[in-house]
Design an enzyme around this catalytic site. Structure first.
Site, PDB file in Angstrom:
ATOM      1  N   HIS A  24      50.843  26.263  66.361  1.00 10.69           N
ATOM      2  CA  HIS A  24      49.814  25.298  66.758  1.00 10.69           C
ATOM      3  C   HIS A  24      50.323  24.395  67.893  1.00 10.69           C
ATOM      4  O   HIS A  24      49.660  24.259  68.929  1.00 10.69           O
ATOM      5  CB  HIS A  24      49.414  24.443  65.543  1.00 10.69           C
ATOM      6  CG  HIS A  24      48.438  23.361  65.848  1.00 10.69           C
ATOM      7  ND1 HIS A  24      47.104  23.439  65.520  1.00 10.69           N
ATOM      8  CD2 HIS A  24      48.579  22.156  66.467  1.00 10.69           C
ATOM      9  CE1 HIS A  24      46.480  22.342  65.919  1.00 10.69           C
ATOM     10  NE2 HIS A  24      47.361  21.534  66.492  1.00 10.69           N
ATOM     11  N   GLU A  25      51.500  23.816  67.694  1.00 17.85           N
ATOM     12  CA  GLU A  25      52.003  22.868  68.697  1.00 17.85           C
ATOM     13  C   GLU A  25      52.287  23.570  70.028  1.00 17.85           C
ATOM     14  O   GLU A  25      52.043  23.005  71.093  1.00 17.85           O
ATOM     15  CB  GLU A  25      53.253  22.145  68.185  1.00 17.85           C
ATOM     16  CG  GLU A  25      53.011  21.283  66.949  1.00 17.85           C
ATOM     17  CD  GLU A  25      51.859  20.303  67.077  1.00 17.85           C
ATOM     18  OE1 GLU A  25      51.614  19.790  68.189  1.00 17.85           O
ATOM     19  OE2 GLU A  25      51.185  20.045  66.059  1.00 17.85           O
ATOM     20  N   HIS A  32      49.341  23.728  72.162  1.00 13.81           N
ATOM     21  CA  HIS A  32      49.169  22.526  72.994  1.00 13.81           C
ATOM     22  C   HIS A  32      50.104  22.584  74.208  1.00 13.81           C
ATOM     23  O   HIS A  32      49.708  22.249  75.329  1.00 13.81           O
ATOM     24  CB  HIS A  32      49.506  21.264  72.201  1.00 13.81           C
ATOM     25  CG  HIS A  32      48.511  20.905  71.134  1.00 13.81           C
ATOM     26  ND1 HIS A  32      47.151  20.941  71.341  1.00 13.81           N
ATOM     27  CD2 HIS A  32      48.688  20.467  69.861  1.00 13.81           C
ATOM     28  CE1 HIS A  32      46.530  20.546  70.230  1.00 13.81           C
ATOM     29  NE2 HIS A  32      47.437  20.269  69.313  1.00 13.81           N
ATOM     30  N   HIS A  81      42.376  20.994  70.642  1.00  6.78           N
ATOM     31  CA  HIS A  81      41.976  21.404  69.297  1.00  6.78           C
ATOM     32  C   HIS A  81      40.687  22.219  69.292  1.00  6.78           C
ATOM     33  O   HIS A  81      39.796  21.998  70.119  1.00  6.78           O
ATOM     34  CB  HIS A  81      41.821  20.172  68.397  1.00  6.78           C
ATOM     35  CG  HIS A  81      43.141  19.642  67.946  1.00  6.78           C
ATOM     36  ND1 HIS A  81      43.372  18.314  67.661  1.00  6.78           N
ATOM     37  CD2 HIS A  81      44.335  20.279  67.725  1.00  6.78           C
ATOM     38  CE1 HIS A  81      44.639  18.161  67.289  1.00  6.78           C
ATOM     39  NE2 HIS A  81      45.234  19.336  67.334  1.00  6.78           N
TER      40      HIS A  81
END
Lengths: 75, 170
Positions: B120-121, B124, B130
């Site tokens: 997930h990170e 980014h 998101h």
């Protein structure tokens, strides 16, 4: 319950305020008072919930989940 | 899916990363393996290569820290905020920080799954914001997933390929 209503405990209200401030962007430089109902609607829209501006147990359940620190809505 | 404002992305197709600090919850070799796996999950869909470096400034600096750690976004103890990362760019851009107050796991015990969170990170770090799709790895809340069948959703793949194209463009 309506978001602006005083029917919730202080701790609960702080959770809601802090969550919306942190994850639903506002520009602090504009000094415009944050409309928490609008921010709540943004959150409801993001999570695919009915956009009512009314705080539900489902919303507070989402607010209490572990999550990423990056805001959901950015400008 | 959504992208960060201004659609920041890496312009080189070789991105460096460095693990600056580790968690005490997992052996360093496991953290290294899980990070390599997370990078591979993304690089299998886009024409980017990730190269680990051991010193100096990398594009993506990865660290574990607790509370105030020097970026104006302090962590908050166990639970709540697990990690954060910055959109591609100079300086702190692309860096990923994990809250050392969490109980990180490789999936073999209860706790926060480091592979999911790292994937997930790093999304980014590559330029994804998101997603509203609960099946997306870029959904903002932590969901325990099936480790064996963990893969990117179509939403994640569409998002990352909008920025970088697909692997056939190599």
């Amino acid at each position: 319950m309506p978001l602006e209503a005083g029917g919730m405990g202080k701790q609960h209200w702080e959770l809601v305020q802090n969550y919306l401030k942190r994850y639903y962007f506002h520009d602090s430089k504009t000094r415009v008072k944050i409309n928490f109902e609008d921010k709540l609607k943004e959150m409801q829209k993001f999570f695919g919930l009915p956009v009512t501006g009314i705080l539900s147990s489902h919303v507070t359940e989402i607010m209490q989940k572990p999550r990423c620190g990056v805001p959901d809505v950015l400008e | 899916y959504s992208l960060f404002p201004g659609r920041p992305k890496w312009t080189s197709n070789v991105i460096t990363y460095r693990v600056v600090s580790y968690t005490r919850d997992l052996p360093q070799s496991i953290v290294d393996q899980l990070l390599a796996k997370a990078f591979n999950i993304w690089s299998s869909e886009i024409p980017l290569h990730f190269k680990r470096v051991h010193w100096g400034k990398a594009d993506i600096m990865i660290s574990f820290a607790r509370r105030d750690h020097g970026d104006s976004f302090p962590f908050d103890g166990p639970g709540k905020t697990l990690a954060h990362a910055f959109a591609p760019g100079d300086g702190i851009g692309g860096d990923a920080h994990f809250d050392e107050d969490e109980d990180w796991t490789d999936g073999s015990s209860s706790g926060m799954n480091f592979l999911y969170t790292a994937t997930h990170e790093l999304g980014h770090s590559l330029g994804l914001s998101h997603s509203s799709d609960p099946n997306s790895i870029m959904y903002p809340t932590y969901e325990d997933r099936d480790s064996k069948n963990f893969r990117l959703s179509q939403d994640d793949i569409k998002g990352i390929q909008e920025l970088y194209g697909n692997v056939d463009n190599l």
